[in-house]
Design a protein around this motif. Structure first.
Motif, short mmCIF file in Angstrom:
data_model
loop_
_atom_site.label_atom_id
_atom_site.label_comp_id
_atom_site.label_asym_id
_atom_site.label_seq_id
_atom_site.Cartn_x
_atom_site.Cartn_y
_atom_site.Cartn_z
N VAL A 201 42.73 32.07 48.37
CA VAL A 201 41.44 32.93 47.76
C VAL A 201 41.50 34.24 48.59
N VAL A 202 41.09 35.39 47.84
CA VAL A 202 40.82 36.66 48.69
C VAL A 202 39.25 36.78 48.43
N THR A 203 38.79 37.31 49.55
CA THR A 203 37.34 37.60 49.56
C THR A 203 37.25 39.10 50.23
N LEU A 266 47.39 40.27 44.89
CA LEU A 266 46.89 39.62 43.38
C LEU A 266 47.90 39.35 42.80
N GLU A 267 49.18 40.12 42.76
CA GLU A 267 50.09 40.18 41.88
C GLU A 267 51.09 38.71 42.10
N TYR A 273 39.67 34.93 43.42
CA TYR A 273 38.79 35.92 44.14
C TYR A 273 37.22 35.44 44.12
N ILE A 274 36.66 35.36 45.49
CA ILE A 274 35.34 35.25 45.36
C ILE A 274 35.05 35.95 46.83
N GLY A 275 33.97 37.19 46.25
CA GLY A 275 33.36 38.14 47.05
C GLY A 275 32.54 38.79 46.86
N THR A 276 31.98 39.78 47.70
CA THR A 276 30.78 40.36 47.45
C THR A 276 30.94 41.91 46.75
N ARG A 290 41.26 34.41 38.65
CA ARG A 290 40.14 33.74 38.44
C ARG A 290 39.01 34.16 39.48
N THR A 291 37.81 34.54 39.06
CA THR A 291 36.75 35.49 39.84
C THR A 291 35.50 35.08 39.85
N LEU A 292 34.78 35.26 41.06
CA LEU A 292 33.57 34.95 41.12
C LEU A 292 32.82 36.20 42.08
#
Length: 350
Positions: A201-203, A266-267, A273-276, A290-292
């Protein structure tokens, strides 16, 4: 200090523009000359580059053969720059939440009364949003908007809240197109985005809306649920903020503050992705991730109401476990009719 700088720029621009005769060149030219009011010039926030990238791409599709000149929105412009802006056929404002109810106190957009005469009926909004939730628009700000915003085309804003704010002062040629960064997320594109959890995951963090307790909870949950957590530094102050709340998470790796580094991550795929950060999340969607998004202010919340962007409030950080553990189908609902209307309204300038 900011007020002194503003007053100096305001007075100089206002006085000089009073005596400046506009030079409207009537010579017919094969090519048109447009301007882009570009928030990525002088920015410390790489999200502005993500916005500009989409804005320029869409404008280039609309005007494939014409010239674009960039002007800053986050830096004060000299009188020479205002004259140059005046010479463009139109000036497109490149997204971002630079609109506000009080331009005399909120300087997201470095514009003042001196711009009124030189930019009269020149400016076109493209996916712009409101700075924050605010009260009514003051007279100073209304006078600027009603003078510089073109009356001949439609203005594109990113959410219904922004559209209603402008309509409250009689600017009715405005439609909600959502943010141009989302315009490529067609149903076919959304089908390419994975449904199930990835292994990594990336944040992101947002330094100007700090909440150390909630942000540490977010990082802790990510660290416990993913093999590897990447933290992209969207602005340098995010790095300093991370150092403030770092609890020596064993599996968090920093990603350098560049668009190239983020794109490369990302590639490679197999990552969520889950972040602010709103536009870090949108760039992830553009890359089929896939993103939140955990909303820290009005921007993501208002956009999500209109287009079904996957957003929860940061206060509900524990709910992100539901996204992590369960399948999620991305289904962005674009206002394609409004986007087409906005583009069609520009035909008279082709």
């Amino acid at each position: 200090m900011n007020k002194l700088i503003f007053l100096k720029a305001y007075l100089r621009g206002f006085i000089v523009s009073k005596f400046k005769v506009q030079n409207n060149n009537a010579e017919t030219n094969r090519y048109k000359d447009y301007g882009i009011l570009n928030p990525s010039i002088g920015t410390a926030n790489l999200g502005d580059l993500i916005i500009y990238d989409s804005v320029y791409s869409k404008l280039r599709n609309i005007y494939p053969d014409d010239l674009f000149t960039d002007f800053p929105t986050q830096l004060y412009t000299s009188h020479d720059a205002m004259i140059s802006m005046n010479e463009r056929h139109l000036l497109f404002v490149s997204g971002t939440n630079l609109l506000s109810s009080n331009l005399d106190r909120i300087f997201q957009w470095k514009i003042h009364f001196g711009h009124k005469r030189l930019l009269k009926n020149k400016v076109v909004l493209m996916g712009c949003g409101w700075w924050q939730y605010q009260g009514g628009i003051n007279k100073y700000t209304a006078a600027i908007y009603k003078t510089i915003l073109s009356k001949d085309v439609l203005h594109s804003v990113r959410d219904e809240y922004t559209a209603n704010k402008l309509k409250s002062i009689g600017i009715n040629n405005v439609i909600n197109t959502s943010c141009p960064t989302l315009w490529s997320l067609s149903p076919e594109k959304c089908k390419q985005i994975p449904v199930s959890k990835a292994s990594e995951v990336v944040t992101t963090l947002t330094f100007y809306h700090k909440n150390s307790e909630l942000d540490k909870t977010m990082l802790r949950i990510l660290s416990e649920n993913y093999n590897k957590v990447y933290l992209w530094i969207q602005g340098m102050n995010d790095f300093h903020y991370y150092n403030e709340i770092n609890e020596n998470f064993h599996n968090i790796e920093l990603i350098s503050p560049s668009i190239e580094a983020y794109n490369n991550l990302l590639e490679k795929g197999n990552i969520d992705y889950i972040g602010t950060r709103l536009h870090a999340g949108v760039r992830a969607l553009q890359k089929n991730i896939r993103t939140l998004i955990l909303a820290v202010d009005n921007r993501a919340i208002e956009i999500s109401k209109d287009v079904n962007l996957n957003v929860i409030k940061r206060e509900d950080v524990l709910d992100m476990v539901n996204f992590i553990d369960n399948d999620y189908v991305t289904n962005i609902k674009l206002p394609t009719g409004n986007i087409d209307k906005w583009i069609s309204s520009l035909n008279k300038y082709k």
